[in-house]
Write an enzyme that holds these catalytic residues in place. Sequence first.
Site, PDB file in Angstrom:
ATOM      1  N   ARG A   1      37.129  38.811  20.226  1.00  0.00           N
ATOM      2  CA  ARG A   1      36.711  39.633  21.363  1.00  0.00           C
ATOM      3  C   ARG A   1      35.375  39.112  21.885  1.00  0.00           C
ATOM      4  O   ARG A   1      34.531  38.654  21.108  1.00  0.00           O
ATOM      5  CB  ARG A   1      36.548  41.111  20.958  1.00  0.00           C
ATOM      6  CG  ARG A   1      37.849  41.900  20.879  1.00  0.00           C
ATOM      7  CD  ARG A   1      38.518  42.045  22.253  1.00  0.00           C
ATOM      8  NE  ARG A   1      39.770  42.790  22.222  1.00  0.00           N
ATOM      9  CZ  ARG A   1      40.986  42.245  22.207  1.00  0.00           C
ATOM     10  NH1 ARG A   1      41.144  40.929  22.176  1.00  0.00           N
ATOM     11  NH2 ARG A   1      42.064  43.004  22.228  1.00  0.00           N
TER      12      ARG A   1
ATOM     13  N   HIS B   1      42.195  34.356  27.930  1.00  0.00           N
ATOM     14  CA  HIS B   1      42.788  35.375  27.040  1.00  0.00           C
ATOM     15  C   HIS B   1      44.289  35.118  26.831  1.00  0.00           C
ATOM     16  O   HIS B   1      45.133  35.992  27.049  1.00  0.00           O
ATOM     17  CB  HIS B   1      42.544  36.798  27.582  1.00  0.00           C
ATOM     18  CG  HIS B   1      42.639  37.835  26.510  1.00  0.00           C
ATOM     19  ND1 HIS B   1      41.836  38.958  26.458  1.00  0.00           N
ATOM     20  CD2 HIS B   1      43.431  37.913  25.405  1.00  0.00           C
ATOM     21  CE1 HIS B   1      42.141  39.684  25.389  1.00  0.00           C
ATOM     22  NE2 HIS B   1      43.117  39.054  24.729  1.00  0.00           N
TER      23      HIS B   1
HETATM   24  P1  NAP Z   1      42.952  43.356  11.572  1.00  0.00           P
HETATM   25  O1  NAP Z   1      44.206  43.091  10.827  1.00  0.00           O
HETATM   26  O2  NAP Z   1      42.532  44.768  11.796  1.00  0.00           O
HETATM   27  O3  NAP Z   1      41.799  42.527  10.843  1.00  0.00           O
HETATM   28  C1  NAP Z   1      40.477  42.698  11.161  1.00  0.00           C
HETATM   29  C2  NAP Z   1      39.654  41.920  10.149  1.00  0.00           C
HETATM   30  O4  NAP Z   1      38.279  42.042  10.506  1.00  0.00           O
HETATM   31  C3  NAP Z   1      39.791  42.477   8.730  1.00  0.00           C
HETATM   32  O5  NAP Z   1      39.794  41.436   7.798  1.00  0.00           O
HETATM   33  C4  NAP Z   1      38.534  43.330   8.597  1.00  0.00           C
HETATM   34  O6  NAP Z   1      38.060  43.481   7.257  1.00  0.00           O
HETATM   35  C5  NAP Z   1      37.556  42.503   9.376  1.00  0.00           C
HETATM   36  N1  NAP Z   1      36.418  43.327   9.777  1.00  0.00           N
HETATM   37  C6  NAP Z   1      36.403  44.418  10.559  1.00  0.00           C
HETATM   38  N2  NAP Z   1      35.156  44.925  10.666  1.00  0.00           N
HETATM   39  C7  NAP Z   1      34.360  44.121   9.938  1.00  0.00           C
HETATM   40  C8  NAP Z   1      32.985  44.103   9.632  1.00  0.00           C
HETATM   41  N3  NAP Z   1      32.158  45.043  10.125  1.00  0.00           N
HETATM   42  N4  NAP Z   1      32.508  43.124   8.833  1.00  0.00           N
HETATM   43  C9  NAP Z   1      33.327  42.185   8.331  1.00  0.00           C
HETATM   44  N5  NAP Z   1      34.649  42.135   8.561  1.00  0.00           N
HETATM   45  C10 NAP Z   1      35.158  43.097   9.362  1.00  0.00           C
HETATM   46  O7  NAP Z   1      43.020  42.713  13.042  1.00  0.00           O
HETATM   47  P2  NAP Z   1      43.922  41.476  13.512  1.00  0.00           P
HETATM   48  O8  NAP Z   1      45.307  41.895  13.800  1.00  0.00           O
HETATM   49  O9  NAP Z   1      43.700  40.345  12.580  1.00  0.00           O
HETATM   50  O10 NAP Z   1      43.227  41.166  14.917  1.00  0.00           O
HETATM   51  C11 NAP Z   1      41.859  40.790  14.999  1.00  0.00           C
HETATM   52  C12 NAP Z   1      41.408  40.832  16.437  1.00  0.00           C
HETATM   53  O11 NAP Z   1      41.957  39.736  17.169  1.00  0.00           O
HETATM   54  C13 NAP Z   1      41.888  42.045  17.236  1.00  0.00           C
HETATM   55  O12 NAP Z   1      41.074  43.185  16.979  1.00  0.00           O
HETATM   56  C14 NAP Z   1      41.741  41.574  18.652  1.00  0.00           C
HETATM   57  O13 NAP Z   1      40.438  41.880  19.100  1.00  0.00           O
HETATM   58  C15 NAP Z   1      41.890  40.061  18.551  1.00  0.00           C
HETATM   59  N6  NAP Z   1      43.092  39.544  19.217  1.00  0.00           N
HETATM   60  C16 NAP Z   1      42.941  38.649  20.231  1.00  0.00           C
HETATM   61  C17 NAP Z   1      44.052  38.127  20.843  1.00  0.00           C
HETATM   62  C18 NAP Z   1      43.908  37.092  21.924  1.00  0.00           C
HETATM   63  O14 NAP Z   1      44.877  36.730  22.574  1.00  0.00           O
HETATM   64  N7  NAP Z   1      42.739  36.532  22.122  1.00  0.00           N
HETATM   65  C19 NAP Z   1      45.349  38.532  20.469  1.00  0.00           C
HETATM   66  C20 NAP Z   1      45.458  39.464  19.463  1.00  0.00           C
HETATM   67  C21 NAP Z   1      44.325  39.970  18.828  1.00  0.00           C
HETATM   68  P3  NAP Z   1      38.933  44.273   6.149  1.00  0.00           P
HETATM   69  O15 NAP Z   1      40.116  43.366   5.879  1.00  0.00           O
HETATM   70  O16 NAP Z   1      38.031  44.393   5.021  1.00  0.00           O
HETATM   71  O17 NAP Z   1      39.337  45.576   6.786  1.00  0.00           O
END
Ligand code: NAP
Length: 310
Positions: free
Chosen positions: A225, A273
């Site tokens: 993000r 994006h």
């Molecule tokens: P997710 O499964 O919720 O994983 C989030 C990760 O971030 C987890 O490992 C979490 O830790 C970690 N995290 C959250 N807060 C943190 C903090 N304060 N300090 C350290 N680590 C932290 O999310 P996801 O499905 O992998 O997706 C991640 C992000 O990718 C989405 O939120 C979205 O913004 C982005 N995204 C972008 C696109 C694009 O096209 N560019 C597409 C899809 C998603 P824990 O494992 O300990 O909870």
Amino acid sequence: MTINVLFAARQERWDTYERPLKDAFSRAGLTADLRTDFAPAEVDYIVYAPNSDVQDFTPFVRLKAVLNLWAGVEAVVGNKTLTVPLTRMVDHGMTQGMREWVTGHVLRHHLGLDRYLHGQDGTWRPGAPPLAQSRRVTVLGLGELGRACAETLAFLGFDIAGWSRTQKSVAGLLCLSGEDGLQKALERADILVLLLPDTTATRNVLDAKAMAQLPQGAVILNPGRGTLIDDEALLDAVGTGQIAHATLDVFRTEPLPKDHPFWHHPNITVTPHIASETRPETACAVIAENVRRGAAGEALLHVVDRQLGY
Ligand code: NAP
């Protein structure tokens, strides 16, 4: 009994989703009415894109859950009128897309592809690029997407560390957490991949101080993000060469304004994006499964923690 499912997203999405969604509900054995218009009081579930017209959930008095179409929930998680469970999208098509985008951009920098794409000046420059095991890549965020990307890169032989809020243990990855862990993760990152959600705890995680902790000449890839990065600090750091290149897919304002300096910087690559997106063919099965679970009184998948914001 028929389950009423409101598809609350822009019309063009309905054109893409209607058929696969109806097919997925039918395969799940659900008797459901799926539409883009309902009297709010009749709706059981909302399949939701945060830029839809639905911003006030108060009239949806029999709503059981809101099923977000996207992985990121920052635009809806703070909505005070939403009091039922919110789920986020975990879709293996989207995960696969992110693996491909991240791997492609890591390989671009690892192999120095730009040199050959833009430097055909008749000079024969011998010397093969290093092997992956001598390239340290750090992934911030070891969730659905970060972990998949880290494992794919580890499979290719890269030296991988991952950082997350809670401590993880993943074969082949150096798993780090906490403040100390972040510093270690940054200090070893020849290439840094940001796959954190946008929350109050992650905003500006990559500020001037964090960028200074990276090895000189590090590369940043941000498909997470836009709010994760302090934009001014990034411009300064690419200006001094502390950061050799940043490839950015996400921005504080999207579309990225035409006059934004990121567009014109030689050491910044902008992608619009497109790192990955929800794929209707695979995502609709996830949505149907969650409605099936809800109707059967089972726990929903991928429920967002409203306190943590992801
Ligand atoms: P997710 O499964 O919720 O994983 C989030 C990760 O971030 C987890 O490992 C979490 O830790 C970690 N995290 C959250 N807060 C943190 C903090 N304060 N300090 C350290 N680590 C932290 O999310 P996801 O499905 O992998 O997706 C991640 C992000 O990718 C989405 O939120 C979205 O913004 C982005 N995204 C972008 C696109 C694009 O096209 N560019 C597409 C899809 C998603 P824990 O494992 O300990 O909870």
